[in-house]
Each structure stands twice: as C-alpha cells, then as structure tokens.
Design an enzyme around this catalytic site. Structure first.
Site, PDB file in Angstrom:
ATOM      1  N   ASN A  11       3.678   1.160  -4.581  1.00  0.00           N
ATOM      2  CA  ASN A  11       4.594   1.842  -5.522  1.00  0.00           C
ATOM      3  C   ASN A  11       4.021   1.901  -6.946  1.00  0.00           C
ATOM      4  O   ASN A  11       4.762   1.863  -7.919  1.00  0.00           O
ATOM      5  CB  ASN A  11       5.991   1.187  -5.520  1.00  0.00           C
ATOM      6  CG  ASN A  11       7.075   2.005  -6.216  1.00  0.00           C
ATOM      7  OD1 ASN A  11       7.990   1.459  -6.824  1.00  0.00           O
ATOM      8  ND2 ASN A  11       7.004   3.305  -6.139  1.00  0.00           N
ATOM      9  N   ARG A  14       0.692   6.420  -5.320  1.00  0.00           N
ATOM     10  CA  ARG A  14       1.087   7.658  -4.621  1.00  0.00           C
ATOM     11  C   ARG A  14       2.581   7.937  -4.673  1.00  0.00           C
ATOM     12  O   ARG A  14       2.992   9.068  -4.963  1.00  0.00           O
ATOM     13  CB  ARG A  14       0.619   7.602  -3.156  1.00  0.00           C
ATOM     14  CG  ARG A  14      -0.879   7.602  -3.000  1.00  0.00           C
ATOM     15  CD  ARG A  14      -1.305   7.125  -1.639  1.00  0.00           C
ATOM     16  NE  ARG A  14      -0.989   5.710  -1.440  1.00  0.00           N
ATOM     17  CZ  ARG A  14      -1.172   5.045  -0.321  1.00  0.00           C
ATOM     18  NH1 ARG A  14      -1.666   5.668   0.733  1.00  0.00           N
ATOM     19  NH2 ARG A  14      -0.868   3.768  -0.239  1.00  0.00           N
ATOM     20  N   SER A  15       3.423   6.947  -4.368  1.00  0.00           N
ATOM     21  CA  SER A  15       4.866   7.262  -4.320  1.00  0.00           C
ATOM     22  C   SER A  15       5.463   7.539  -5.702  1.00  0.00           C
ATOM     23  O   SER A  15       6.313   8.428  -5.817  1.00  0.00           O
ATOM     24  CB  SER A  15       5.660   6.200  -3.544  1.00  0.00           C
ATOM     25  OG  SER A  15       5.617   4.941  -4.159  1.00  0.00           O
TER      26      SER A  15
HETATM   27  P1  4NP Z   1      -0.147   2.838  -3.712  1.00  0.00           P
HETATM   28  O1  4NP Z   1      -1.627   2.291  -3.983  1.00  0.00           O
HETATM   29  O2  4NP Z   1       0.270   2.254  -2.374  1.00  0.00           O
HETATM   30  O3  4NP Z   1      -0.369   4.311  -3.639  1.00  0.00           O
HETATM   31  O4  4NP Z   1       0.701   2.400  -4.860  1.00  0.00           O
HETATM   32  C1  4NP Z   1      -2.008   0.963  -3.751  1.00  0.00           C
HETATM   33  C2  4NP Z   1      -1.557  -0.033  -4.575  1.00  0.00           C
HETATM   34  C3  4NP Z   1      -1.937  -1.335  -4.367  1.00  0.00           C
HETATM   35  C4  4NP Z   1      -2.778  -1.626  -3.303  1.00  0.00           C
HETATM   36  C5  4NP Z   1      -3.205  -0.617  -2.452  1.00  0.00           C
HETATM   37  C6  4NP Z   1      -2.820   0.692  -2.677  1.00  0.00           C
HETATM   38  N1  4NP Z   1      -3.204  -2.962  -3.082  1.00  0.00           N
HETATM   39  O5  4NP Z   1      -4.013  -3.182  -2.172  1.00  0.00           O
HETATM   40  O6  4NP Z   1      -2.721  -3.879  -3.795  1.00  0.00           O
END
Ligand code: 4NP
Length: 155
Positions: A11, A14-15
């Site tokens: 969060n 992308r979201s």
């Molecule tokens: P999101 O991106 O899911 O699009 O907000 C990411 C945010 C954090 C992580 C991976 C993707 N992470 O591995 O912490």
C-alpha cells in the site's frame, strides 16, 4: 455511493497509485460525490508509511497529489464495506482471500481483469519503473470506470 478498494502488498506503490488515478478520473467526470475510493495492503510491512516517492513523483508530474495517504492493512470486515476490491496482481488476490476468507459476492478481481488484455500490474518495487506501472494502472482504472458506469446505468 460506489465503494472501491485497491489492494497491493505494501500500500505504498501500486494501490495508492490506482486510488489517486481513479479519484482523478472520477473528478474529471464530475462524479466525485458518487464514489468512495481508497486503498490498502495485504501485508503489515509498510503500515503507517507515506506513499513511495516513485508513485508520488509520477503522479505529481501529472498534477495528481497523494498528500495525506498513509499505508493501512486490509481487514476482514472491509469485505462488506466495498463493492469492488481490486488486487494489482494475482499474488494480491491470494493475500486478499487469506484475509477476507471467501468472495461470495464476486467482488475480488485483478484490476486489469477489467481491461482488454487481462494481466498483472507491473510491480515497480524491483524495477524502479513507475512509468510502466502508471500506464498499467491508468489502463485498468479507465476500464474499471467504464465497466462501473455502464453497469450502474450512467452511460
Ligand atoms: P506495493 O509495493 O505493494 O505496490 O506497495 C511494495 C511495497 C513493499 C514491498 C514490496 C512491494 N516490500 O517488499 O516491502
């Protein structure tokens, strides 16, 4: 009131991008008061953190602000509170189902399942490419809004 919840892993990338792009599309159609639009994470990793600078900067280029958004985690009770629950990728659907338990009303889909070319939204976490992610998000939000406006009898 049509209630939409966009969901990704953290969060922060992308979201929230989908949340603010969709709010912008709805505002341009003068339908802001007809919608409640927000976003959440399947993981607890980023709770309380602001929007990632990649998403923030890409949307800023386009005149869209993400001010005030902090990451929150999806809760089981959210299932009853939204009409559309959109994962960014297939892995998010698994994460959503783990939290909500079942999807008896068929609310849970990938955002780009509403498009002509169903697929996952590109994940910028590893690539750093927020332009490709934005193009995917815009394609998905436009397709979703078209679907909603047709099915709710707006056009
Ligand atoms: P999101 O991106 O899911 O699009 O907000 C990411 C945010 C954090 C992580 C991976 C993707 N992470 O591995 O912490």
């Amino acid at each position: 009131m049509i209630k939409i919840l966009f969901v990704c892993l953290g969060n922060i990338c992308r979201s929230p991008m989908a949340e603010f792009v969709m709010k912008d599309l709805v505002e341009k159609k003068h339908l802001t008061t007809e919608f409640y639009i927000t976003s959440a994470a399947t993981s607890s990793e980023e709770i309380g953190n602001p929007v990632h600078h990649g998403t923030r900067n890409k949307l800023k280029e386009l005149g869209i602000s993400t001010a005030g958004k902090l990451a929150v985690q999806l809760k089981k009770k959210d299932y009853g509170n939204y009409d559309y629950i959109l994962g960014m990728e297939q892995r998010n659907i698994t994460g959503i189902m783990r939290i909500v338990g079942s999807d008896q009303k068929g609310k849970v889909k990938r955002l780009l399942d509403y498009g002509l070319n169903p697929r996952d939204i590109a994940d910028p976490w590893y690539t750093g490419d927020f332009d490709v992610t934005y193009n995917d998000v815009k394609e998905g939000c436009e397709a979703l809004l078209d679907f909603i406006l047709k099915s709710e009898g707006y056009n």
